[in-house]
Design an enzyme around this catalytic site. Structure first.
Site, PDB file in Angstrom:
ATOM      1  N   TYR A 194     107.885  53.125 -38.128  1.00 18.02           N
ATOM      2  CA  TYR A 194     106.813  53.994 -37.694  1.00 18.02           C
ATOM      3  C   TYR A 194     106.720  53.842 -36.187  1.00 18.02           C
ATOM      4  CZ  TYR A 194     103.060  56.855 -39.623  1.00 18.02           C
ATOM      5  OH  TYR A 194     102.282  57.906 -40.008  1.00 18.02           O
ATOM      6  N   TRP A 214     104.580  53.040 -33.872  1.00 17.38           N
ATOM      7  CA  TRP A 214     103.529  52.319 -33.146  1.00 17.38           C
ATOM      8  C   TRP A 214     103.927  50.908 -32.714  1.00 17.38           C
ATOM      9  CZ3 TRP A 214      99.737  54.885 -31.214  1.00 17.38           C
ATOM     10  CH2 TRP A 214      99.256  56.044 -31.841  1.00 17.38           C
TER      11      TRP A 214
END
Length: 772
Positions: free
Chosen positions: A122, A124
């Site tokens: 992901y 982040w």
């Protein structure tokens, strides 16, 4: 303001403050007398407290110090194994770990093809433009493996990002170049926020943020006379500075309330017929549904009142207040993270269209404004450094929230965006920079899914639940331990991220790990292009420098940039994007939809024949409606003290826990009937599982609702019978793993139903942060 929370003897030599960046704010840091000191960027008017997680996290016991391999995999080789997450790990050298993993990657690639590899991750993991783990792992899989099965969309906006292109056209333009905070402060008369605009969300931006402006913009708007109206079950979803009127509503009923508002506008002739005729298609068909001509049920305030819990007279009064004003309709991400989540987004666009405000400064449809810090900002006028990921030779993909379905049901068909697709047969999952045990729902089901693969590989700096379920844990550095360039496309500051500390234990950068793995697969040169990390930074910086020079602006060379504290990039004008141009001339600047107009009725979506998402916005009935044995709504929203689950062991995150557990919030009346007092430890449970949490009682939450933020690291106690219980407070043991609809298959993790009781047993210890 600076923060000092951590002291050790092995932190390395003292340094001066050096610039750095994070998704929750730009900052600088230094070692001083054996302590890490962190201070926010001086230009930030509203610094984010999440920065305070860094000092305690940097050398925490939860960090991974050396490569580890799960004993079952080491002894028996690859294959499905129900012991994942319960097995012990064996520390190994980097050489052995990479040799074994290189051999496994070659086995899967050559024996099953790259279509048997799922590239997770992901976006982040790091604010750095180079050490962006998602980009690194995808580049590696593309260059060394020939590709991978990818995921599309996000857990945050899975429903809206599929729906919006059908009805408005350009999702990026709607969220990033439409209505800005500057416009709200200067032009909005009334902001109607369904689900609010919580500052805990807009404190975060992918790539970093140097100036948190949302609180100040709302304060300036209010001082000018702008009204803020919050619709939702949580009063805190707008800050005090907004001075908001709170309309407390039942979770998941926003579509019904918006339908009733539009019905009142139509019934009283307050809607903008000229706008609807010129800028939209399908109004007549929708209006027949609205007035009850198609189903004998007018969607009026009297109909909506018992569904929403909002009195009919309140709905009618609100509709009348909207007419004739510069109104901004905001629909938060949270509303579409639920069953039938497409509908409130679509209905928000219909309401804004009926008011005739779309395309005006500070008016119209501000979808997800406040959901993240780069929404409502100006766009930078030069390119940002970006690591190329290469070409993916595999075209197959899944909607991101359907990973458990994919692993549990290879070969099974599913519907997505008008297509019937088939889940691929995945043998190896490679995850770098993400923790699906935070994002995903029904975590016991996810555990079963991960048990089905041959091999699960995880790069991690800490022992997350995903790492504990892996076969290979490869320790990676934290951002403070490496050099990078920080910035995002909607914040002017470009930051040289100079390292502050030496890597923890034997941790390596993702780039170094992938380079050595690529060598074992005979693809090192393809992956690295012969560059070191520093050479990559210089290479990625050059297009930005060249664009500055072309515009006649100061364009420092890389050495000058790297030695400084960063500088501001030029930004584009706040011109309202496509929707402003569309309003000015819909014929010359049509939207990117089949009709070129706002699609109140979509022939395309109607042609898909999906009962879960018809051809116009509609009330599809309550989903997860509380009843015995689960009589309370659970709102599982984003946390305020960390980004998702990142650095949950950091000081700021830990300070907000109660007896080391995440804190739930509930209404005193709901607590009283259950014998629960403020500060108790409670057990939340339903048919999917249970978790423990501390509890805080407050009247700032609607009665019948309990709220527990996501992000506490999953810490299950496996019972002899029944479902595991997370003793730390992860609400995703309770949420249902189903898609929003057959259109988008988005995440539905925001809402579920639970029962709650006071926990009276022996309190289990928290083990989530313990070393292996």
């Amino acid at each position: 303001m600076s923060t000092t929370l951590f002291s050790r003897d092995d932190t390395g030599p003292e340094t001066d403050f050096v610039p750095h960046n994070s998704h929750w704010g730009a900052f600088s840091a230094r070692w001083k007398e054996g302590r890490l000191e962190v201070r926010p960027h001086p230009a930030d008017p509203d610094p984010n407290g999440i920065l305070q997680n860094f000092p305690a996290a940097l050398r925490h016991r939860a960090r991974v110090a050396q490569p580890m391999i799960r004993r079952g995999w080491l002894e028996q080789g690859p294959g499905p194994d129900p012991r994942r997450g319960r097995d012990e790990f064996v520390p190994v050298s980097w050489g052995k770990a990479l040799d074994l993993l290189g051999g496994e990657l070659a086995r899967v690639r050559d024996g099953h093809g790259p279509g048997a590899v799922f590239g997770g991750s992901y976006g982040w993991s790091s604010a750095g433009r180079f050490h962006h783990a998602q980009s690194q792992v995808h580049r590696f899989l593309n260059t060394a493996m020939g590709g991978y099965v990818r995921s599309v969309n996000s857990y945050s906006s899975g429903a809206s990002s599929v729906l919006v292109p059908h009805i408005i056209g350009d999702y990026e333009d709607l969220t990033k170049r439409n209505v800005s905070w500057e416009q709200v402060a200067e032009h909005s008369d009334l902001v109607l926020a369904f689900g609010g605009m919580a500052l805990k969300n807009s404190m975060i931006a992918g790539g970093g943020i140097s100036r948190h402006v949302e609180r100040g913009a709302m304060a300036r708007a209010r001082a000018r006379g702008c009204e803020f109206v919050l619709v939702g079950p949580l009063r805190a979803d707008l800050p005090d500075e907004a001075g908001a009127e709170w309309i407390s509503s039942e979770p998941g009923t926003d579509t019904a309330l918006m339908l009733a508002l539009v019905h009142t506008l139509v019934a009283e002739g307050l809607h903008d017929r000229a706008f609807l005729d010129r800028y939209t298609v399908g109004w007549a068909m929708f209006e027949r549904y609205l007035l009850g001509e198609t189903d004998n049920q007018p969607k009026d305030a009297a109909w909506a009142a018992p569904l929403t819990g909002v009195p009919a007279e309140t709905i009618v009064d609100l509709a009348r207040r909207l007419a004739g004003k510069r109104v901004l309709v905001v629909v938060s991400h949270s509303l579409q993270r639920a069953r039938f989540g497409e509908q409130p987004v679509w209905m928000g666009a219909v309401l804004a269209s009926a008011l005739g405000q779309i395309g005006l400064p500070g008016g119209g449809f501000g979808y997800a404004l406040g959901a993240i810090a780069y929404y409502g900002r100006r766009t930078n006028a030069v390119p940002m450094p970006t690591l190329p990921q290469g070409r993916n030779g595999i075209r197959d993909y899944i909607p991101v929230a359907r990973i458990a379905d994919m692993l549990l049901h290879p070969g099974a068909p599913y519907r997505y965006n008008g297509e019937t697709r088939t889940y691929p047969d995945i043998r190896l999952v490679y995850w770098a920079g993400g923790n699906p045990f935070h994002h995903h729902q029904d975590l016991d089901r996810l555990r079963q899914a991960f048990a089905r693969v041959d091999t699960l590989v995880v790069h991690e700096l800490g022992l997350t639940a995903t790492a504990r379920h892996a076969d290979f844990i490869l320790p990676c550095t934290m951002t403070l331990e490496r050099e990078d360039i920080g910035g995002n496309t909607h914040d002017p500051l470009l930051v040289p991220m100079r390292p502050v500390a030496e890597p923890f234990g034997e941790a390596r950068d993702d780039y170094a790990i992938f380079a050595d793995l690529a060598e074992r697969l005979g693809r090192r040169e393809a992956f690295t292009e012969g560059r070191t990390t520093r050479q990559w930074l210089e290479h990625l910086y050059e297009p930005t420098r060249a664009a500055l020079k072309e515009q006649g602006l100061p364009a420092p060379d890389f050495e000058t940039f790297w030695a400084g504290d960063g500088f501001d990039l030029p930004q584009q004008a706040d011109d309202g994007g496509r929707l402003r141009a569309f309003r000015a001339d819909p014929d010359q600047a049509p939207l990117v939809t089949p009709s070129g107009r706002i699609e109140i009725f979509s022939e395309t979506i109607a042609s898909f024949g999906e009962a879960t998402c018809p051809g116009h916005a509609a009330w599809l009935g309550p989903a997860n409606c509380p009843s015995a044995p689960a009589p309370l709504h659970l709102v599982a929203n984003q946390p305020a003290t960390r980004l998702h689950s990142q650095l949950d062991f950091g000081g700021h995150s830990m300070d907000a826990k109660h007896r080391d557990r995440e804190v739930a919030r509930m209404h005193p009346a709901d607590a009283a009937v259950r014998g629960i007092a403020d500060g108790d430890i409670i057990r939340l449970f339903n048919e999917r599982g249970a978790c423990l949490a501390g509890v805080h009682l407050t009247e700032d939450i609607r009665q019948g609702v309990i709220q527990l933020p996501t992000g506490a690291w999953y810490d299950p106690v496996d019972p002899v019978e029944g479902k595991p219980m997370c003793v730390h407070g992860n609400p995703n043991v309770l949420t249902q793993d189903v898609g929003t609809s057959n259109l988008a298959q988005g995440c539905t993790g925001q809402l579920t139903t639970v029962e709650v009781e006071r926990f009276t047993g022996n309190l289990p210890p928290i083990r989530a942060f313990d070393p292996l």
